[in-house]
Design a protein around this motif. Structure first.
Motif, PDB file in Angstrom:
ATOM      1  N   THR A  46      -1.823  14.930  -3.899  1.00 40.98           N
ATOM      2  CA  THR A  46      -1.036  13.714  -4.118  1.00 40.98           C
ATOM      3  C   THR A  46       0.294  13.747  -3.363  1.00 40.98           C
ATOM      4  OG1 THR A  46      -0.190  14.654  -6.163  1.00 40.98           O
ATOM      5  CG2 THR A  46      -2.015  13.119  -6.355  1.00 40.98           C
ATOM      6  N   ALA A  47       0.868  14.951  -3.212  1.00 37.24           N
ATOM      7  CA  ALA A  47       2.160  15.011  -2.516  1.00 37.24           C
ATOM      8  C   ALA A  47       1.971  15.042  -1.002  1.00 37.24           C
ATOM      9  CB  ALA A  47       2.942  16.237  -2.976  1.00 37.24           C
ATOM     10  N   PHE A  48       1.217  16.006  -0.522  1.00 33.36           N
ATOM     11  CA  PHE A  48       1.139  16.200   0.932  1.00 33.36           C
ATOM     12  C   PHE A  48       0.002  15.397   1.570  1.00 33.36           C
ATOM     13  CE2 PHE A  48       3.267  19.919  -0.796  1.00 33.36           C
ATOM     14  CZ  PHE A  48       4.460  19.819  -0.108  1.00 33.36           C
ATOM     15  N   GLY A  49      -1.133  15.297   0.868  1.00 35.75           N
ATOM     16  CA  GLY A  49      -2.238  14.494   1.403  1.00 35.75           C
ATOM     17  C   GLY A  49      -1.812  13.042   1.549  1.00 35.75           C
ATOM     18  N   ILE A  50      -1.149  12.540   0.521  1.00 31.24           N
ATOM     19  CA  ILE A  50      -0.712  11.139   0.556  1.00 31.24           C
ATOM     20  C   ILE A  50       0.407  10.948   1.578  1.00 31.24           C
ATOM     21  CG2 ILE A  50       0.582   9.442  -0.827  1.00 31.24           C
ATOM     22  CD1 ILE A  50      -1.388   9.968  -3.062  1.00 31.24           C
ATOM     23  N   ALA A  51       1.234  11.983   1.778  1.00 25.52           N
ATOM     24  CA  ALA A  51       2.280  11.883   2.814  1.00 25.52           C
ATOM     25  C   ALA A  51       1.634  11.667   4.183  1.00 25.52           C
ATOM     26  CB  ALA A  51       3.140  13.147   2.818  1.00 25.52           C
ATOM     27  N   ILE A  52       0.524  12.350   4.422  1.00 24.18           N
ATOM     28  CA  ILE A  52      -0.167  12.181   5.712  1.00 24.18           C
ATOM     29  C   ILE A  52      -0.727  10.763   5.833  1.00 24.18           C
ATOM     30  CG2 ILE A  52      -2.197  12.944   7.041  1.00 24.18           C
ATOM     31  CD1 ILE A  52      -1.631  15.790   5.893  1.00 24.18           C
ATOM     32  N   VAL A  53      -1.291  10.249   4.736  1.00 27.53           N
ATOM     33  CA  VAL A  53      -1.832   8.876   4.756  1.00 27.53           C
ATOM     34  C   VAL A  53      -0.708   7.871   4.993  1.00 27.53           C
ATOM     35  CG1 VAL A  53      -3.013   7.104   3.397  1.00 27.53           C
ATOM     36  CG2 VAL A  53      -3.759   9.483   3.252  1.00 27.53           C
ATOM     37  N   TRP A  93       0.846  -1.201   0.000  1.00 29.28           N
ATOM     38  CA  TRP A  93       0.000   0.000   0.000  1.00 29.28           C
ATOM     39  C   TRP A  93       0.880   1.250   0.000  1.00 29.28           C
ATOM     40  CZ3 TRP A  93      -4.729   1.391  -1.098  1.00 29.28           C
ATOM     41  CH2 TRP A  93      -5.760   0.441  -1.069  1.00 29.28           C
ATOM     42  N   LEU A  94       1.899   1.242   0.844  1.00 23.67           N
ATOM     43  CA  LEU A  94       2.806   2.393   0.936  1.00 23.67           C
ATOM     44  C   LEU A  94       3.513   2.634  -0.394  1.00 23.67           C
ATOM     45  CD1 LEU A  94       4.313   1.680   4.485  1.00 23.67           C
ATOM     46  CD2 LEU A  94       2.979   3.689   3.854  1.00 23.67           C
ATOM     47  N   LEU A  95       3.934   1.544  -1.035  1.00 22.27           N
ATOM     48  CA  LEU A  95       4.609   1.697  -2.335  1.00 22.27           C
ATOM     49  C   LEU A  95       3.642   2.258  -3.380  1.00 22.27           C
ATOM     50  CD1 LEU A  95       6.927  -1.427  -2.809  1.00 22.27           C
ATOM     51  CD2 LEU A  95       7.465   0.827  -1.873  1.00 22.27           C
ATOM     52  N   GLY A  96       2.409   1.766  -3.357  1.00 17.64           N
ATOM     53  CA  GLY A  96       1.394   2.267  -4.292  1.00 17.64           C
ATOM     54  C   GLY A  96       1.171   3.762  -4.096  1.00 17.64           C
ATOM     55  N   LEU A  97       1.054   4.169  -2.848  1.00 16.67           N
ATOM     56  CA  LEU A  97       0.851   5.594  -2.550  1.00 16.67           C
ATOM     57  C   LEU A  97       2.063   6.415  -2.957  1.00 16.67           C
ATOM     58  CD1 LEU A  97      -0.862   5.246   0.952  1.00 16.67           C
ATOM     59  CD2 LEU A  97      -1.923   6.085  -1.147  1.00 16.67           C
ATOM     60  N   LEU A  98       3.245   5.825  -2.803  1.00 14.79           N
ATOM     61  CA  LEU A  98       4.478   6.523  -3.204  1.00 14.79           C
ATOM     62  C   LEU A  98       4.460   6.805  -4.705  1.00 14.79           C
ATOM     63  CD1 LEU A  98       7.397   7.527  -2.670  1.00 14.79           C
ATOM     64  CD2 LEU A  98       8.155   5.170  -2.979  1.00 14.79           C
ATOM     65  N   ILE A  99       4.043   5.796  -5.471  1.00 14.80           N
ATOM     66  CA  ILE A  99       3.983   5.981  -6.932  1.00 14.80           C
ATOM     67  C   ILE A  99       2.975   7.067  -7.289  1.00 14.80           C
ATOM     68  CG2 ILE A  99       3.310   4.846  -9.092  1.00 14.80           C
ATOM     69  CD1 ILE A  99       4.510   2.231  -7.789  1.00 14.80           C
ATOM     70  N   PHE A 119      10.018   6.046  12.859  1.00 14.78           N
ATOM     71  CA  PHE A 119       9.871   7.494  12.986  1.00 14.78           C
ATOM     72  C   PHE A 119      10.780   8.209  11.976  1.00 14.78           C
ATOM     73  CE2 PHE A 119      11.556  11.486  14.725  1.00 14.78           C
ATOM     74  CZ  PHE A 119      10.403  12.239  14.680  1.00 14.78           C
ATOM     75  N   VAL A 120      12.014   7.726  11.856  1.00 12.04           N
ATOM     76  CA  VAL A 120      12.941   8.305  10.878  1.00 12.04           C
ATOM     77  C   VAL A 120      12.341   8.195   9.471  1.00 12.04           C
ATOM     78  CG1 VAL A 120      15.234   8.037   9.839  1.00 12.04           C
ATOM     79  CG2 VAL A 120      14.973   7.862  12.304  1.00 12.04           C
ATOM     80  N   ASP A 121      11.670   7.081   9.212  1.00  8.11           N
ATOM     81  CA  ASP A 121      10.981   6.867   7.944  1.00  8.11           C
ATOM     82  C   ASP A 121       9.863   7.895   7.763  1.00  8.11           C
ATOM     83  OD1 ASP A 121      10.139   5.739   5.601  1.00  8.11           O
ATOM     84  OD2 ASP A 121       9.126   4.045   6.527  1.00  8.11           O
ATOM     85  N   VAL A 122       9.078   8.128   8.818  1.00  6.83           N
ATOM     86  CA  VAL A 122       7.960   9.080   8.746  1.00  6.83           C
ATOM     87  C   VAL A 122       8.477  10.490   8.438  1.00  6.83           C
ATOM     88  CG1 VAL A 122       6.187  10.269  10.119  1.00  6.83           C
ATOM     89  CG2 VAL A 122       6.374   7.781  10.216  1.00  6.83           C
ATOM     90  N   LEU A 129       9.676  14.862   4.184  1.00  4.66           N
ATOM     91  CA  LEU A 129      10.760  15.576   3.496  1.00  4.66           C
ATOM     92  C   LEU A 129      10.679  15.363   1.982  1.00  4.66           C
ATOM     93  CD1 LEU A 129      13.924  15.022   5.749  1.00  4.66           C
ATOM     94  CD2 LEU A 129      12.789  17.182   5.258  1.00  4.66           C
ATOM     95  N   PHE A 130      10.275  14.168   1.579  1.00  7.62           N
ATOM     96  CA  PHE A 130      10.247  13.841   0.144  1.00  7.62           C
ATOM     97  C   PHE A 130       9.361  14.806  -0.656  1.00  7.62           C
ATOM     98  CE2 PHE A 130       8.141  11.150  -3.196  1.00  7.62           C
ATOM     99  CZ  PHE A 130       9.158  11.273  -4.129  1.00  7.62           C
ATOM    100  N   PRO A 131       8.077  14.989  -0.292  1.00  3.12           N
ATOM    101  CA  PRO A 131       7.289  15.948  -1.070  1.00  3.12           C
ATOM    102  C   PRO A 131       7.770  17.390  -0.920  1.00  3.12           C
ATOM    103  CG  PRO A 131       6.010  15.165   0.801  1.00  3.12           C
ATOM    104  CD  PRO A 131       7.257  14.333   0.739  1.00  3.12           C
ATOM    105  N   LEU A 132       8.266  17.746   0.267  1.00  3.84           N
ATOM    106  CA  LEU A 132       8.686  19.134   0.484  1.00  3.84           C
ATOM    107  C   LEU A 132       9.898  19.493  -0.368  1.00  3.84           C
ATOM    108  CD1 LEU A 132       8.315  19.627   4.345  1.00  3.84           C
ATOM    109  CD2 LEU A 132       7.093  20.841   2.547  1.00  3.84           C
ATOM    110  N   LEU A 133      10.881  18.606  -0.408  1.00  3.29           N
ATOM    111  CA  LEU A 133      12.138  18.937  -1.078  1.00  3.29           C
ATOM    112  C   LEU A 133      12.186  18.481  -2.538  1.00  3.29           C
ATOM    113  CD1 LEU A 133      14.688  18.015   1.756  1.00  3.29           C
ATOM    114  CD2 LEU A 133      13.695  20.250   1.243  1.00  3.29           C
ATOM    115  N   TYR A 134      11.412  17.464  -2.875  1.00  5.01           N
ATOM    116  CA  TYR A 134      11.560  16.881  -4.216  1.00  5.01           C
ATOM    117  C   TYR A 134      10.318  17.004  -5.116  1.00  5.01           C
ATOM    118  CZ  TYR A 134      15.692  14.655  -2.226  1.00  5.01           C
ATOM    119  OH  TYR A 134      16.902  14.431  -1.634  1.00  5.01           O
ATOM    120  N   ILE A 135       9.132  17.064  -4.511  1.00  4.41           N
ATOM    121  CA  ILE A 135       7.920  17.051  -5.331  1.00  4.41           C
ATOM    122  C   ILE A 135       7.398  18.470  -5.593  1.00  4.41           C
ATOM    123  CG2 ILE A 135       5.513  16.320  -5.424  1.00  4.41           C
ATOM    124  CD1 ILE A 135       7.151  13.924  -5.706  1.00  4.41           C
TER     125      ILE A 135
END
Lengths: 147, 191
Positions: free
Chosen positions: A48-55, A25-31, B175-178, B183-189
């Motif tokens: 897609t970037a921030f909403g999905i990051a929260i999920v 699921w996490l990989l799917g959301l990452l894509i 937690f480090v993963d979270v 960071l990924f969307p903030l810095l890269y997306i």
């Protein structure tokens, strides 16, 4: 291992397959978070970037960190830290994001510097000659100054 | 040497001391990373030019690193499961795999940073790059700390000792993963 007994009920409900399922699921959301911004639509990018990051963070916190199996006060403690973060943002953001407010106004050099960084003007009088060649690079690569 | 009595469970807290401690650490870490990320967001919104700077970050590298960290998190939680079953050897192997994930992450980060630095995108170039290196650098230090603790814990797990610590280091690693997930969307997306 004695301290595992108290949480064993919760943990044992899930076998390895459960965690592998969450992982996919996490990989799917990452894509999705990677593809979303490709459309160039701002609201879609935000979702897609921030909403999905929260999920994704929710999935990791609940299914991998098992925060739901900790005593309630742990959740409150973590939530308090998040609230402090929001308080910090609410308190500091106006100073950064606004040019003026009740009984205060940003000094002119801040706007001049912003315009300089944005390439709207070719130089900033207050800075003298030390700054120069690097400023104005389109990506700011060559900027040497400690603004 | 006789066994030293150690209070591993606080009845008042309702959970083992070590687990309580790691959640306290996480609560304090949220404030640290929250401050950095909050500052980044407000500056990013206030300065449109930052979008141009952010356009120089390599999204594919960020994507690969996110994949690596998520995979290492899976290994960490499977190690926890193995420890729950009393299988110390499997837990140790999975912790080593998690550490390997951290190592791959750092190698990719090193490649990425060396490219950026060699192209003039240094920590002193401007405020955007200062934030970029500070946020990612603090995160990388946490990855290194997690890897060291993971190797020590794996050594114990291999001997079927202190298996409850597999969960503790796992919670820290997640937690480090979270943090990286944000960071990924903030810095890269967001470009």
């Amino acid at each position: 291992m004695s301290d595992h007994a108290e949480t064993a009920d919760g943990h044992d409900e899930h076998g390895d397959s459960h965690y592998i399922k969450i992982y996919f699921w996490l990989l799917g959301l990452l894509i999705v978070s990677y593809i979303g911004p490709e459309f160039g639509i701002q609201w879609l990018t935000l979702i897609t970037a921030f909403g999905i990051a929260i999920v994704k963070a929710y999935l990791v916190t609940v299914h991998f960190m098992h925060i739901n199996l900790t005593p309630r006060y742990v959740v409150y403690t973590v939530a308090t830290s998040l609230i402090f973060m929001l308080l910090f943002f609410a308190g500091a953001a106006p100073d950064v994001m606004k040019d003026s407010g009740t009984n205060w106004q940003k000094p002119a050099w801040i706007e001049a510097e912003r315009a300089y960084e944005a390439g709207e003007v070719s130089g900033v009088a207050d800075h003298g000659d030390d700054h120069g060649a690097g400023h104005g690079d389109e990506a700011g690569h060559g900027e040497e100054s400690g603004h | 040497m006789s066994e030293m009595p150690i209070a591993t469970t606080r009845s008042a807290a309702g959970m083992p001391t070590a687990r309580l401690a790691v959640w306290w650490i996480i609560a304090s870490e949220i404030v640290i990373f929250g401050g950095v990320l909050g500052s980044y967001i407000m500056h990013r919104l206030a300065h449109g030019i930052w979008a141009d700077y952010a356009a120089n970050t390599n999204t594919e590298i960020g994507l690969i690193n996110t994949f690596v960290l998520l995979t290492s998190s899976l290994a960490a939680v499977l190690a926890h499961q193995a420890a729950e079953r009393g299988d110390g050897q499997r837990a140790a192997n999975l912790l080593y795999a998690t550490t390997g994930g951290g190592l791959v992450f750092l190698c990719i980060k090193g490649y990425e940073w060396s490219y950026e630095i060699s192209h003039g995108m240094t920590i002193t170039a401007n405020t955007f790059w200062s934030f970029y290196y500070t946020a990612a650098g603090i995160h990388a230090l946490h990855v290194i700390a997690g890897m060291i603790l993971m190797v020590i814990t794996a050594g114990w797990a291999k001997k079927n000792e202190h298996l409850h610590r597999v969960e503790i280091i796992g919670v820290y690693w997640h937690f480090v993963d979270v943090v990286w997930i944000f960071l990924f969307p903030l810095l890269y997306i967001a470009k």
